[in-house]
Design a protein around this motif. Sequence first.
Motif, PDB file in Angstrom:
ATOM      1  N   UNK A   1      12.793  16.921  90.535  1.00  0.00           N
ATOM      2  CA  UNK A   1      13.099  18.254  91.069  1.00  0.00           C
ATOM      3  C   UNK A   1      12.532  18.516  92.461  1.00  0.00           C
ATOM      4  N   UNK A   2      11.816  17.530  93.024  1.00  0.00           N
ATOM      5  CA  UNK A   2      11.286  17.784  94.361  1.00  0.00           C
ATOM      6  C   UNK A   2      12.408  17.746  95.392  1.00  0.00           C
ATOM      7  N   UNK A   3      13.177  16.683  95.336  1.00  0.00           N
ATOM      8  CA  UNK A   3      14.273  16.552  96.297  1.00  0.00           C
ATOM      9  C   UNK A   3      15.500  17.320  95.836  1.00  0.00           C
ATOM     10  N   UNK A   4      16.455  17.400  96.762  1.00  0.00           N
ATOM     11  CA  UNK A   4      17.702  18.092  96.433  1.00  0.00           C
ATOM     12  C   UNK A   4      18.642  17.118  95.733  1.00  0.00           C
ATOM     13  N   UNK A   5      19.186  17.571  94.623  1.00  0.00           N
ATOM     14  CA  UNK A   5      20.114  16.717  93.888  1.00  0.00           C
ATOM     15  C   UNK A   5      21.535  17.248  94.055  1.00  0.00           C
ATOM     16  N   UNK A   6      22.464  16.343  94.293  1.00  0.00           N
ATOM     17  CA  UNK A   6      23.879  16.700  94.188  1.00  0.00           C
ATOM     18  C   UNK A   6      24.358  16.144  92.865  1.00  0.00           C
ATOM     19  N   UNK A   7      25.080  16.971  92.151  1.00  0.00           N
ATOM     20  CA  UNK A   7      25.463  16.503  90.833  1.00  0.00           C
ATOM     21  C   UNK A   7      26.928  16.857  90.579  1.00  0.00           C
ATOM     22  N   UNK A   8      27.682  15.864  90.221  1.00  0.00           N
ATOM     23  CA  UNK A   8      29.100  16.078  89.962  1.00  0.00           C
ATOM     24  C   UNK A   8      29.372  15.829  88.492  1.00  0.00           C
ATOM     25  N   UNK A   9      29.565  16.905  87.751  1.00  0.00           N
ATOM     26  CA  UNK A   9      30.059  16.704  86.383  1.00  0.00           C
ATOM     27  C   UNK A   9      31.545  17.078  86.379  1.00  0.00           C
ATOM     28  N   UNK A  10      32.121  17.127  85.203  1.00  0.00           N
ATOM     29  CA  UNK A  10      33.570  17.303  85.140  1.00  0.00           C
ATOM     30  C   UNK A  10      33.997  18.630  85.757  1.00  0.00           C
ATOM     31  N   UNK A  11      33.250  19.689  85.432  1.00  0.00           N
ATOM     32  CA  UNK A  11      33.624  21.002  85.957  1.00  0.00           C
ATOM     33  C   UNK A  11      33.514  21.008  87.480  1.00  0.00           C
TER      34      UNK A  11
END
Lengths: 95, 497, 562
Positions: free
Chosen positions: B70-80
Amino acid sequence: MEAGDIHSKSAAPIPTDDAPRRPVPPPSPALKFGVGSAVVLLAFADLFIQKHGSFAIEHTPVFYGSLAFLVAGALIIVAEALRHLLSRPEDHYDR
Amino acid sequence: MSALESQLPILQVIVPLVGAVLVALMRGGRSAWAVALVITWTMPVISILLMRKVLATGPISYHLGGWAPPIGIEYRVDLLAAFVLVLVSVVGAALMPFARRSVASEIDGDKQVWFYTMYLLCLAGLLGITITADAFNLFVFLEISSLATYVLIALGRDRRALLAAYQYLIMGTIGATFYVIGVGLLYLVTGSLNIYDIASRLADPAMQNPRPVMAALAFIVVGISLKLALFPLHVWLPGAYAHAPSFASAFLAGTATKVAIYVLIRFAFSVFGVAISFETLPLTEVLVVLSLAAMFIASIIAVFETNLKRMLAYSSLGQVGYITLGIALANTQGLTGGIVHLLNHALMKTALFMALGAIAYRLGSVKLDAIAGIGRRMPWTMAVFVLGGMALVGVPGTAGFVSKWYLAIGAVEKGWWPLVFAILISSLIAVVYVGRVVEVAWFREPSPAVEKCTDPPLSMLIPMLVLTAATIYFGIDTEASAGMALKAAETLLGGLK
Amino acid sequence: MIGEMSPGLILVLGAVLVPFLKGQARAAWMLALPIIGLMQLLSLPMGDLGQTTLAGVPLTTMRVDGLSWLFGFVFLFAAFIGILYNLYHDDPLQHAAGLVYAGSAIGAVFAGDLVTFFLYWEGTAIASVFLIWASGTERAYRAGMRYLIIQIGSGVILLAGILIHHHATGSLAFTKFGLDAPGAMLILLAIGIKCAFPLLGSWLPDAYPQATPGGTVLLSAFTTKLAIYALARAFPGTGILIPIGLVMAVVPLIYAMMENDLRRTLAYTLNNQLGFMVVAVGIGTEMAISGAAAQAFVHVVYKSLLFMAIGAVLYRTGTAEASALGGLRATMPLTAALCIIGGLSIASPLLGGFVAKSLILSAAMKDGYFWVWLILLGASAGAFVATAIKIPYAAFFAADSGKRPEEAPKPMLAAMSLAALASLIVGLWPSLLYGALPFPMTYDAYTLEHVVTQLQLMAFATLAMVVMVALGLYPFERPGQLLGADWLYRGLGYRLLRWIEAAANAAWTSIVGGVTSASGATVAWARSLHGPDGLFGRTWPTGTMALWTTVMLGAYLILAFV
């Protein structure tokens, strides 16, 4: 349905025309003769045919003819009477 | 290729951002448009690749700069997220051929460069909102897209556009502020800004003091409701859509509110979870009431509206009501209906706004009484309008029907019969506002100005026809739309039970 | 041929090409479509065909059995003559709408499941309104909009019924429902609206007379008969239909006699004839259902013929009002003759109606429904007066209007002749029809008893008319709007809506005004709310919006913490 200028313009009001209609020609003699003779012939024929219907009233002589005459006459009279009650100017709902 | 493939999530955002800078360096409207066209057309390629990857291997997590969450920025691609990315990028790309002439006719030459710059910034912001898993990063993208949107609206020829943009600016800022306050509260409670991290911490049974969480949810929901124009927080929208340039109206109608709704879904289901959102806080009750109000009141206003752009804007409010209703139902079928309507409504409304843009391009006016008889002069354009309108009504065979079908089944499963009727009856209002335009356009005597109109050039016509065809296609083959939405809804509901 | 595609879909898809064709090619293409559809129908075996799935729902798009075959056949015929008749104009939009409308009706008849049925059902509603709006008048617009709302409303109710039915039973099959089946009441209501049940059918005389001349011809053939088909399919033997049908058979007759507009007169008599079919479905015996189907079959033919003849008069003179017509036989003799054939077809031996209506009356008699039989018998005498005599008399005889229009255009005459020929063929060789009924039967319509009593009925009804004319009691039609059940929404409902709108506006104004002044906003602004525009429709000042945002946040927080 008063929606927008284009839809709120209503047609010019049309007054009820209760003036008498153009004179209707009386039934022509040929028509009178034709209908008269048909009626007599069919009423006469009625006496000779065998009826198979299950309702007793059907076996009354000239039952179909009398029913038709009564219904047609009544329909015209009732309609004329009701027309006075139910008729409104043509733009009645648009006002 | 594989190295590039792993960088797809960041490319989705960084390409339009860099593109915006490139466009800003251009000299004339035409070259600015050409660069913007190239940039926007790469967007669907990336988003579709992402979608394929998600379908094949599940959600993608991308760590910005290599810093782990959680320190860095995450990009997350789920189905929605992939679904919404595809939606936004496809609408954005499909609109571009239309943009050239429409923008040239409505915006002065020297400002066109700015217009395309802002357009790409807005697109980058919307895609960023969708893809990021960091609540604060989301706020940044929200501001990027909003600021760009204010400029897009203010560039409208009409002087009222300035006022509309100003109103939206105030309201948008309030909304964003509320959102950031909510995120701040969440950070206080959980010590994290990563959406999934927050979610897992909130799920911890030790989290027995939900009051700040409740407040956070309230702030976020109200803030986002402003952005998605939920009734009665909708008032900025009709003015903004009506006075913005045609192209901007079409783009915003298709994407901006949809992304805001995506954020609402994300927070309601992924962060807070069904238990908190819909049981502790009566989100269902509030959303049902407001959605119904939107579906009926906004649609009735649309009936009385004579400026067609405003009419479509009010219609959008009503349609947003269907989507939020699907969220409120919070069961698989209902949520599927809401999510699939994101897509369906984006397609139909963008096509409708483009049709109006084409009329504005030829006629200069989009008033109801000005377009009498235009159907015979611009048959293709008005055919698009008729089909789009039928989709709004929810006529079987169009995408709109599919959405309503799922919503109605969702309501049936809850046993809420009055709601089933409300969903179905509300389409009758759309019949009226669509019907009167159709009648005027096809069956009235054209004015001399209308007599001279013809269908717009193919560059404008083809994008409309493509989106309209998609509206029909998704009314018949629902595998790619509703099928995907169903999976997304199952994930959203299933992971948190 | 073309797989197991529904003939209806052939017409719907064929309509897509219509705007791209011109002149003779377009005419040929349009006329070919129902013929291709008929060949398709003839090439298919009986049974459940065209199985497919839509969004995971299994559909039967093509169910051919006795009932659907007969309705599909006559619809294809009606589509053919309707298209032929409509060749007098050159409006691709109307042509395409007509094809989609007819195709949807045909598709609905062959629908084996409720979803397919619903899809086509909505198709008929949407396509048909274009035939009304094509008149291009304000009255047509309003009537069309009322029509559209009611028709879509019927679809909406149907969909609700289907959802309930599916939810409770898991079945989407379109078969016989009892009234107590889940959702059945809603489905019956939806059908009842399209079938013009008493109080639900005002749209019919309201909308049909506003369509274009050719549009009305198409309208008269499909929507209501599709509803009869649906009734016969889903609710045979439902007792409540008998009184409903009797009211339909009687009340519209009186309106038909009063009415001045001849197309509206025909719409009322159409409603009256539907009553016969509804009664027959209510009786529900094999003979009665066959009677309803046979009656629907011949009714499509002769009602089209009548609407075509009056449409030709309207096309040539610009009016269909009895008070403005009369004496047209002088220059439109062929139309007059065809109109008389159409009128006589309702009852006369040698023509269609005679062989069909006998079945319904016999079915009522066979099951001992004395009053039903008597009322229907009376109603058929009345219908003879209102249709067979009044229509031709008012247009072509009566008082001479001095109008000397041209004879109807050739495509119109051709279409009318075809319809007249069809009526004659059915009348002369009734076994052709009887053999094609859902429950094929041998029935002798031409017994001496039957012919004599029927002729008696016609002759004595004519006699009554002649007497009334001689006495000067008839004709009495004048221009005017007759009050009917539509007063409930066009008069009362409309006023109520306006009242609610005003009340809601006032309420909101005071509520928002109160909240605003309480929060210290300017009084001047509160006053400005009383402006002519409605509260919601206006652009709100930014401050108000911010206020509402706060109110909502407060509401959420209160709800969360209480």
